[in-house]
Design a protein around this motif. Structure first.
Motif, mmCIF file in Angstrom:
data_model
loop_
_atom_site.group_PDB
_atom_site.id
_atom_site.type_symbol
_atom_site.label_atom_id
_atom_site.label_comp_id
_atom_site.label_asym_id
_atom_site.label_seq_id
_atom_site.Cartn_x
_atom_site.Cartn_y
_atom_site.Cartn_z
ATOM 1 N N ASP A 281 0.794 -1.162 -0.067
ATOM 2 C CA ASP A 281 0.247 0.080 -0.013
ATOM 3 C C ASP A 281 0.769 1.245 -0.119
ATOM 4 O O ASP A 281 0.576 2.388 -0.618
ATOM 5 N N ALA A 282 1.951 1.234 0.784
ATOM 6 C CA ALA A 282 2.851 2.340 0.871
ATOM 7 C C ALA A 282 3.490 2.728 -0.588
ATOM 8 O O ALA A 282 3.499 3.794 -1.095
ATOM 9 N N LEU A 283 3.936 1.848 -1.307
ATOM 10 C CA LEU A 283 4.274 1.662 -2.753
ATOM 11 C C LEU A 283 3.288 2.374 -3.551
ATOM 12 O O LEU A 283 3.636 3.185 -4.435
ATOM 13 N N LYS A 284 2.209 1.999 -3.456
ATOM 14 C CA LYS A 284 1.078 2.440 -4.491
ATOM 15 C C LYS A 284 0.563 3.606 -4.137
ATOM 16 O O LYS A 284 0.461 4.681 -4.943
ATOM 17 N N ASN A 285 0.567 3.964 -2.607
ATOM 18 C CA ASN A 285 -0.190 5.384 -2.502
ATOM 19 C C ASN A 285 0.691 6.584 -1.984
ATOM 20 O O ASN A 285 0.271 7.626 -1.815
ATOM 21 N N ASN A 286 1.959 6.234 -1.663
ATOM 22 C CA ASN A 286 2.847 7.240 -1.052
ATOM 23 C C ASN A 286 2.382 8.052 -0.254
ATOM 24 O O ASN A 286 2.080 9.125 -0.289
ATOM 25 N N PHE A 287 2.255 7.361 0.737
ATOM 26 C CA PHE A 287 1.320 8.063 2.153
ATOM 27 C C PHE A 287 2.054 9.140 2.595
ATOM 28 O O PHE A 287 3.295 9.360 2.713
ATOM 29 N N HIS A 288 1.244 10.276 2.735
ATOM 30 C CA HIS A 288 1.802 11.659 3.071
ATOM 31 C C HIS A 288 2.089 11.724 4.666
ATOM 32 O O HIS A 288 3.138 12.099 5.120
ATOM 33 N N ASN A 289 1.064 11.115 5.249
ATOM 34 C CA ASN A 289 1.236 10.997 6.900
ATOM 35 C C ASN A 289 1.130 9.546 7.341
ATOM 36 O O ASN A 289 0.241 8.862 6.787
ATOM 37 N N ILE A 290 1.950 9.136 8.298
ATOM 38 C CA ILE A 290 2.101 7.727 8.764
ATOM 39 C C ILE A 290 1.997 7.895 10.342
ATOM 40 O O ILE A 290 2.886 8.526 10.884
ATOM 41 N N TYR A 291 0.871 7.500 11.010
ATOM 42 C CA TYR A 291 1.005 7.404 12.242
ATOM 43 C C TYR A 291 1.083 6.144 12.953
ATOM 44 O O TYR A 291 0.501 5.149 12.642
ATOM 45 N N HIS A 292 2.331 5.833 13.400
ATOM 46 C CA HIS A 292 2.716 4.309 13.636
ATOM 47 C C HIS A 292 2.411 4.338 15.383
ATOM 48 O O HIS A 292 3.331 4.753 16.202
ATOM 49 N N CYS A 293 1.553 3.342 15.698
ATOM 50 C CA CYS A 293 0.930 3.073 16.838
ATOM 51 C C CYS A 293 1.132 1.506 17.285
ATOM 52 O O CYS A 293 1.103 1.161 18.456
ATOM 53 N N ALA A 294 1.419 0.751 16.396
ATOM 54 C CA ALA A 294 1.384 -0.686 16.499
ATOM 55 C C ALA A 294 2.636 -1.090 17.354
ATOM 56 O O ALA A 294 3.729 -0.870 17.110
ATOM 57 N N PHE A 295 2.433 -1.800 18.466
ATOM 58 C CA PHE A 295 3.482 -2.396 19.374
ATOM 59 C C PHE A 295 2.680 -3.360 20.405
ATOM 60 O O PHE A 295 1.421 -2.930 20.592
ATOM 61 N N ILE A 296 3.400 -4.510 20.456
ATOM 62 C CA ILE A 296 2.616 -5.224 21.554
ATOM 63 C C ILE A 296 3.193 -4.691 22.918
ATOM 64 O O ILE A 296 4.436 -4.902 23.329
#
Length: 267
Positions: A77-92
């Protein structure tokens, strides 16, 4: 301020935005905050949500049937959409360590970080906001094996900060203590635990043998702030590390305030 908010809303109508850990505490608040700042059409079209597995998420009547993609899809998805903003919350989080063991805990969190890292390498001029922890502040630039053994959560958070900020335009937001809607396992957090004790038990128990201070921020305020900064190039580039604290209080003072709301229960 009013003009700034309008400009941010206009910008957000036109850009692709990704949230990892979207079904978690911060992730859910981010979804609500973004939904309020975007048109319904733009939100459905431009917001991409990621979690540990494919599923649908419902937060309220206005936010239902939200598609959560498996994090393994982030790279494509990142390759296709070239995200402007990424909010990274994933963590165990650390409470899973007794169930899965330290080695598996380290492996799974590193897999999450690497999945995001590979994805952001495919984007151009993305702004990555990493929701980290105050626990990371106790660790240096180099995370040693002994650090992982003694404090796997804090050491892995610091390791994540280093890896991602070395490879992307990144802002680190360190959370010390959080309040607000969508809390998970309220017994594990001081303020919600004290509230539950005051409501359902005869007294509030504080087991610590010394004074402990907590620095709090409301999850809604945190998410609105992070969205504001990530959509302002000057602010984003200026504030690389942000300690997310709006109020400081000791646990004893907090317990006293809560007790007053519940007919002066015993502490």
């Amino acid at each position: 301020r009013f003009i700034l908010i309008i400009n941010i809303c206009r910008v957000m109508e036109e850009v692709k935005i990704a949230i990892t850990g979207a079904s978690g505490w911060v992730g859910k608040n981010l979804i609500v905050s973004l939904h309020k700042k975007m048109s319904k059409k733009a939100f459905r079209k431009n917001i991409f949500l990621y979690g540990s597995k494919n599923k649908e998420l419902r937060l309220n009547t206005n936010l239902s049937n939200l598609r959560i993609r498996n994090l393994s899809e982030f790279y494509k998805d990142a390759l296709k959409n070239n995200f402007h903003n990424i909010y990274h919350c994933a963590f165990i989080v650390r409470e899973h360590i007794p169930r899965i063991g330290i080695n598996k805990y380290i492996e799974l969190n590193r897999n999450i970080t690497n999945a995001v890292l590979e994805g952001i390498k495919q984007t151009k001029s993305s702004r990555l906001t990493v929701f980290s922890s105050g626990a990371a502040s106790f660790h240096k630039k180099v995370v040693l094996k002994k650090d992982l053994e003694l404090d796997p959560y804090g050491a892995l958070k610091r390791e994540e900060e280093i890896k991602l900020s070395d490879n992307a335009n990144t802002q680190i937001i360190r959370i010390y203590a959080l309040t607000g809607k969508y809390i998970r396992n309220p017994n594990s957090f001081a303020i919600s635990n004290l509230l539950l004790q005051a409501k359902y038990e005869s007294k509030i128990n504080l087991t610590a043998n010394r004074s402990i201070k907590r620095g709090y921020i409301n999850a809604k305020d945190l998410c609105n702030l992070s969205i504001l900064i990530s959509n302002n190039k000057k602010l984003f580039n200026k504030i690389r590390y942000l300690n997310a604290v709006s109020d400081e209080i000791t646990l004893l003072e907090l317990a006293k305030l809560i007790s007053k709301k519940f007919d002066n229960k015993e502490i």
